[in-house]
Each structure stands twice: as structure tokens, then as C-alpha cells.
Design a protein around this motif. Structure first.
Motif, PDB file in Angstrom:
ATOM      1  N   ALA A 159       0.774  -1.429   0.099  1.00  0.00           N
ATOM      2  CA  ALA A 159       0.060  -0.213  -0.014  1.00  0.00           C
ATOM      3  C   ALA A 159       0.812   1.471   0.302  1.00  0.00           C
ATOM      4  O   ALA A 159       0.815   2.375  -0.854  1.00  0.00           O
ATOM      5  N   SER A 186       3.479   1.525  -1.026  1.00  0.00           N
ATOM      6  CA  SER A 186       4.118   2.051  -2.158  1.00  0.00           C
ATOM      7  C   SER A 186       3.554   1.943  -3.308  1.00  0.00           C
ATOM      8  O   SER A 186       4.149   2.052  -4.700  1.00  0.00           O
ATOM      9  N   ALA A 187       2.643   2.583  -3.073  1.00  0.00           N
ATOM     10  CA  ALA A 187       1.103   2.683  -4.724  1.00  0.00           C
ATOM     11  C   ALA A 187       2.439   4.225  -4.800  1.00  0.00           C
ATOM     12  O   ALA A 187       2.641   5.084  -4.704  1.00  0.00           O
ATOM     13  N   LYS A 192      -2.199   5.022   1.834  1.00  0.00           N
ATOM     14  CA  LYS A 192      -2.447   6.065   0.621  1.00  0.00           C
ATOM     15  C   LYS A 192      -2.686   7.827   0.352  1.00  0.00           C
ATOM     16  O   LYS A 192      -2.813   8.111  -0.702  1.00  0.00           O
ATOM     17  N   ARG A 225      11.195  -4.346  -2.924  1.00  0.00           N
ATOM     18  CA  ARG A 225       9.743  -3.704  -3.107  1.00  0.00           C
ATOM     19  C   ARG A 225       9.147  -4.828  -4.261  1.00  0.00           C
ATOM     20  O   ARG A 225       7.604  -5.064  -4.688  1.00  0.00           O
ATOM     21  N   LEU A 276       5.718  -6.848  -5.105  1.00  0.00           N
ATOM     22  CA  LEU A 276       5.052  -6.575  -6.225  1.00  0.00           C
ATOM     23  C   LEU A 276       4.524  -7.435  -7.319  1.00  0.00           C
ATOM     24  O   LEU A 276       3.700  -7.946  -7.180  1.00  0.00           O
ATOM     25  N   ILE A 311      -4.842  -5.416  -6.560  1.00  0.00           N
ATOM     26  CA  ILE A 311      -4.227  -4.787  -6.309  1.00  0.00           C
ATOM     27  C   ILE A 311      -3.220  -3.813  -6.055  1.00  0.00           C
ATOM     28  O   ILE A 311      -3.056  -2.378  -6.227  1.00  0.00           O
ATOM     29  N   ARG A 347      -4.390  -0.904  -8.514  1.00  0.00           N
ATOM     30  CA  ARG A 347      -5.458   0.111  -7.629  1.00  0.00           C
ATOM     31  C   ARG A 347      -3.621   0.929  -7.242  1.00  0.00           C
ATOM     32  O   ARG A 347      -3.956   1.568  -6.967  1.00  0.00           O
ATOM     33  N   SER A 348      -2.939   0.286  -7.096  1.00  0.00           N
ATOM     34  CA  SER A 348      -1.645   0.888  -6.725  1.00  0.00           C
ATOM     35  C   SER A 348      -0.908   1.545  -6.758  1.00  0.00           C
ATOM     36  O   SER A 348       0.216   1.945  -7.318  1.00  0.00           O
ATOM     37  N   GLY A 349      -1.613   1.695  -9.009  1.00  0.00           N
ATOM     38  CA  GLY A 349      -0.633   2.614  -9.700  1.00  0.00           C
ATOM     39  C   GLY A 349       0.890   1.386 -10.884  1.00  0.00           C
ATOM     40  O   GLY A 349       1.102   1.867 -11.412  1.00  0.00           O
ATOM     41  N   HIS A 350       0.428   0.683 -10.229  1.00  0.00           N
ATOM     42  CA  HIS A 350       1.914  -0.598 -10.878  1.00  0.00           C
ATOM     43  C   HIS A 350       0.969  -1.046 -12.048  1.00  0.00           C
ATOM     44  O   HIS A 350      -0.339  -1.036 -12.565  1.00  0.00           O
TER      45      HIS A 350
END
Lengths: 236, 297
Positions: free
Chosen positions: A101, A103-104, A162, B155, B159, B169, B172-175
Motif C-alpha cells: 500500500a 509503495s502505491a 495512500k 519492493r 509486487l 491491488i 489500484r496502487s498504480g503499478h
């Protein structure tokens, strides 16, 4: 000053279904979402409540119309789904879920750093201790072994860290018992007080709606209307 | 008899072969458990490693160039398979089968035939005793395992692990999930191809049928390791892969010891896998059968 965060402009949503008639869920829906408001969406099952949230967060493209993001971007929106398992990675530890979360939207080079760092653990502990659910002492426990209350608190923690400006919460208290649910609602309320964000919740819980809602929207026949008499509307 | 089996298990040859194959099993496990991607490219990219070794070594070039190029070749096959799934929207299983089939022709063309021997030429293991070979294999494996462990403790590695279990997830976390799948399969196939190159150099030949049945034996190795270790962390996951590979190699060596026909080996491993899957289900008593990553198989 314009207080509108985003606008749903003329949204229609038709789900194409083979062999049976197409299903129209939303029809010419227009809605302004304002800053610093707690919205509740009510309506019958299948009326399109979750669809609206998915359209706002850009996971579903409307058949007609558009979402105009005015004071926020899509990355400022946080979507909490009804099922806990969809919001967390159950086989990972509490700490690992928090790191994902945190690292978003981070840059790729940040993702090349090690996550098992003392300062990261301290930061996670600090965030989780605010929730008073005892999860800060279970950082290395796999999420699937937490109680459902602790899991939901973790969901909220991963969402709030976030720092979203708009939270979409799809029946996020439905899995919780009567002792834990008020605690989780309080956490959300405190966050809203501090950051002046907006929240759009879906719920069937009359008590929760009456206590938390600032604006109640009733979804009927594919469009929304603002409810003034909440108790009366829910009694129906 | 037991003494003989003990000596057999601890023989440098069995340990070397087990460790070389554990690299391929680790590659397969990364795609299967972390990305929840049953990547059948494995059998093709393993052979590609051998083919690259034969091409380079028969031209008189350094075997280490062959090892380096096998990493590149493996990465390219992984990227190709992942792109078929992510961008051409082909089913995960089918994308692997397509690449595997294409690789069969590519390998035959690159090698100019179904097999190639370079027994008397200089390989990474030339002029070494069994212990010398084992030492070298241990160094290569430790290097590879450390790199993979390092990646998985970043990290990015986290991921990668999350991508297999809950892709929403990640999004939604922009990855970008496609970047994770493409890079994950590139890493996985690079390891497999590297393992194939080492394997061919160890035996001094390359054959397009070397990869046949590798999926089943890799899965057997992984499940054996998971039953023994029950991994919950990256390190224990890698240990499970290594121990599983060594035990599988030991099963092969027992077949050899009791003078079974080599063509029966794959049949035996297949039966062992069926038994393992059934035993695992009943032994778990409702608990998770897979403790680290996603249970695809």
C-alpha cells in the motif's frame, strides 16, 4: 469557490448479455460529488450501486457519458471492496500488505529498494497503532490468520495510508460484528475530519447510515435522487 | 542396500545434477507460485539453453559466453510468452504452449539437427573431477539463488508476489501488471535457460528432446519440497525448491540403481506426482496445501 470534486455527466450503463435482453443499469445519471462530504448510496440489490463506484474509479467504462475529475485524479481515489480478500493479499504478512500500500504510485527506482527495513517497520507500526485493533503487534503474521475485524482494520489502514481524497467503500462494515463496526466507522470519520476528504459508502445498515451520512443518495430506475427523509426512505 | 542408497544420494554426480535442475525448478516455481502463471515455455527454454551452448561451444568460443547468452535467450522467450498473454490477450496456458511449439522449430534450426555433441570440446566443466564439478555447480547455484532472493526481497519482488494472488491491488496502487508479468517471466525463463545450458555442458551434448517431461518433474520437485519444508518466506521457498530437486534426482538415481529402463523414468515420476498430489490433499486436513504463493496446481 467551486466545491465540486468530480462530476458524473450523463452516465448510462448498459450491460450487453448474449441470448438475453441487454441490462440497463444506469440511465442519464448526472451527479456532482462535493468536497468534505460523506455520501451514502442506497438502493435495491442490482440497482447499480457498485457499478457507480467502479465507474468513478475508472474500472468500468460507461456506455454513454463521462466522469469529469475536477479537483482530483484517479490516483487520489481509493476503492474498498465488499469482500476483504479482494482488498488484501491474504497469504502475505500484515507488514508486506502495508508495504504494498505504501509503495502505491511510487517511482520504479523506489521499488528496487529492500522492504525489510527497520524504519519501514516502525512506520507501519505507527500507522497501525492508531487503529487500536492490536494488529501493530502482529506485523509478521499472515493476514489470513487475523480475525475479520483485524482484517477489515488492515484494509482501512492500507487504504488510508495512500492518503486518498475520495474513498469509495462498498459495504465495508457488512462483515463486521456490532462491536467492531463502530470502531472502523470512527477511524473513517476521524480521517475525514483531519483531511476533509469525501467518502461514498454503500450500506444496507440503517443505523450506520443515519449516524454517518451527510448526504444520502437513493438509486432507483437507473438514476439517483437525494433523500431528505432518510428514516422514511429506509423504512420503505 | 541402505548404505548403497546413502552413498548414491550423496554422490557428487547426483548432487550436481540436482542442483543444476533446481535452477530450472526455481524458474518454473517463480512463474507458477508467484505469478500464478502455469508457464509451459519451460520445456522449450530449457532446450534453448542447451542449443545455445552447442552453438557457442562448437564454434570454439568460451562456455561462459554460452551461459551468458542463455540468460538473454531465456529472457526473450519469457518476454515473448508474457506478451502473448498480456498484449495479444491469449490464455496463460495456451501462450506457453504456442511459444513451446515455436521454440521446437527454432531450436532445430539453430542447432541444425535434433542433437549435437560437444563432449570433447571445452565446456564449463572440462578437466574437472566430480568434486570440482560439484563445487562449480554449487557456486553457480548459490549465485543464482542469491540474486533471486535479493530480487524477491525488494519492493518489486513483493509486487511480483502480490501480482499472482491479487492483481487488482497492484493495479489500484498504480503499478502496471503487464510490466510485472513480462519481467517476472523473463527472470523465470532466464533461469530455466541457464539451467539448460549448464545441463548440456555437464553432459556434453544437447538434444531437442531434453526438455520433454520437465514440467512434470519440476512440479514433482516443487511439491516434494513444499511438503518437506512448508515454506512461508522467500528463503524457505528457495530451500524447498532445492531439496525437492535433490529428492527428485534421488528418485531417478534409485531407478538407475535398480536397473530400470531409462524410458520408464518419466512414467515413474508421473505416478509419484499423482500420489503426492493426493497425499498432500489428505495430509493437509483442510489447511492450505500451498503455504507460499498461489496454488495453481
Amino acid at each position: 469557490m467551486n466545491n465540486t470534486m468530480l462530476t458524473l455527466s450523463n452516465i448510462s450503463m448498459i450491460f450487453k448479455q448474449s441470448d438475453v435482453e441487454d441490462k440497463t443499469v444506469l440511465t442519464n445519471l448526472n451527479l456532482d460529488i462535493l468536497n468534505d462530504k460523506w455520501y451514502y448510496l442506497i438502493g435495491e440489490n442490482g440497482s447499480g450501486k457498485s457499478t457507480i463506484l467502479k465507474v468513478i474509479v475508472n474500472e468500468l467504462a460507461p456506455t454513454v457519458g463521462s466522469v469529469v475529475y475536477k479537483q482530483i485524479q484517479v490516483k487520489d481515489i481509493c476503492f474498498i471492496e465488499q469482500e476483504i480478500s479482494k482488498n488484501l493479499v491474504l497469504s502475505m504478512t500484515v507488514f508486506e500488505n502495508m508495504i504494498i500500500a505504501l509503495s502505491a504510485f511510487s517511482k520504479f527506482k523506489n521499488n528496487l529498494s529492500f522492504y525489510h527495513r527497520k524504519d519501514s517497520k516502525e512506520k507501519c507500526k505507527e500507522i497501525l497503532s492508531e487503529y487500536e485493533m492490536g494488529i501493530e503487534t502482529q506485523l509478521n503474521k499472515q493476514v489470513k490468520y487475523l480475525s475479520s475485524g483485524q482484517q477489515q482494520a488492515l484494509v482501512i489502514a492500507t487504504a488510508l495510508c495512500k492518503q486518498p481524497k475520495l474513498i469509495l467503500a462498498d459495504e465495508f462494515t457488512s462483515a463486521l460484528d456490532y462491536k467492531v463496526a463502530p470502531n472502523v466507522l470512527k477511524i473513517m470519520f476521524n480521517y475525514k475530519q483531519q483531511t476533509h476528504c469525501s467518502i461514498i459508502s454503500i450500506s444496507h445498515n440503517k443505523k450506520e447510515i443515519i449516524e454517518s451520512a451527510e448526504i444520502v443518495l437513493n438509486l432507483r430506475n437507473g438514476t439517483v435522487e437525494i433523500v431528505t427523509d432518510v428514516s422514511g426512505c429506509l423504512a420503505r | 542396500m541402505l548404505d548403497a542408497l546413502g552413498v548414491l544420494f550423496l554422490s557428487p554426480n547426483i548432487l550436481s545434477q540436482g542442483l543444476i535442475l533446481s535452477l530450472a525448478v526455481l524458474g518454473f516455481s517463480i512463474s507458477l507460485r508467484l505469478l500464478a502463471y502455469a508457464d509451459l515455455t519451460l520445456e522449450g527454454s530449457f532446450v534453448l539453453g542447451g542449443v545455445i551452448a552447442s552453438m557457442i561451444i562448437t564454434k570454439g568460443m568460451s562456455p561462459y559466453i554460452a551461459l551468458s547468452l542463455s540468460l538473454v535467450g531465456g529472457m526473450l522467450t519469457g518476454i515473448f510468452t508474457a506478451c502473448l498473454h498480456c498484449y495479444a490477450k491469449i490464455n496463460k496456458l495456451l501462450s506457453g504452449i504456442i511459444t513451446l511449439t515455436i521454440l521446437y522449430s527454432v531450436n532445430l534450426r539453430l542447432q541444425n539437427g535434433s542433437n549435437s555433441s560437444f563432449y570433447n570440446l571445452t565446456t564449463a566443466f572440462s578437466d574437472l573431477t566430480d568434486i570440482g564439478i560439484l563445487t562449480k555447480v554449487v557456486v553457480f547455484s548459490l549465485l543464482a539463488f542469491s540474486i533471486i532472493a535479493t530480487i524477491l526481497y525488494t519492493r518489486y519482488g513483493l509486487l511480483l508476489r502480490a501480482c499472482g494472488e491479487n492483481v487488482k491491488i497492484i493495479q489500484r496502487s498504480g503499478h502496471n501488471k503487464n510490466v510485472l508479468i513480462v519481467s517476472g517471466l523473463a527472470i523465470s525463463n532466464a533461469l530455466i535457460c541457464f539451467s539448460g545450458s549448464l545441463f548440456s555442458q555437464y553432459f556434453g551434448f544437447s538434444d531437442v528432446s531434453l526438455g520433454n517431461g520437465l514440467i512434470i518433474s519440476s512440479l514433482t520437485a516443487l511439491i516434494i519440497g513444499e511438503i518437506i519444508i512448508r515454506p512461508r518466506t522467500v528463503i524457505t521457498f528457495i530451500c524447498a525448491v532445492v531439496i525437492g530437486s535433490l529428492v527428485t534426482q534421488f528418485i531417478y538415481s534409485i531407478c538407475l540403481y535398480v536397473n530400470l529402463n531409462p524410458s520408464d523414468y518419466k512414467g515413474i515420476v508421473g505416478v509419484v506426482l499423482i500420489v503426492l498430489i493426493i497425499v498432500r490433499r489428505y495430509a493437509s486436513k483442510g489447511k492450505d496445501t500451498v503455504t507460499f504463493g498461489s496454488e495453481v496446481f
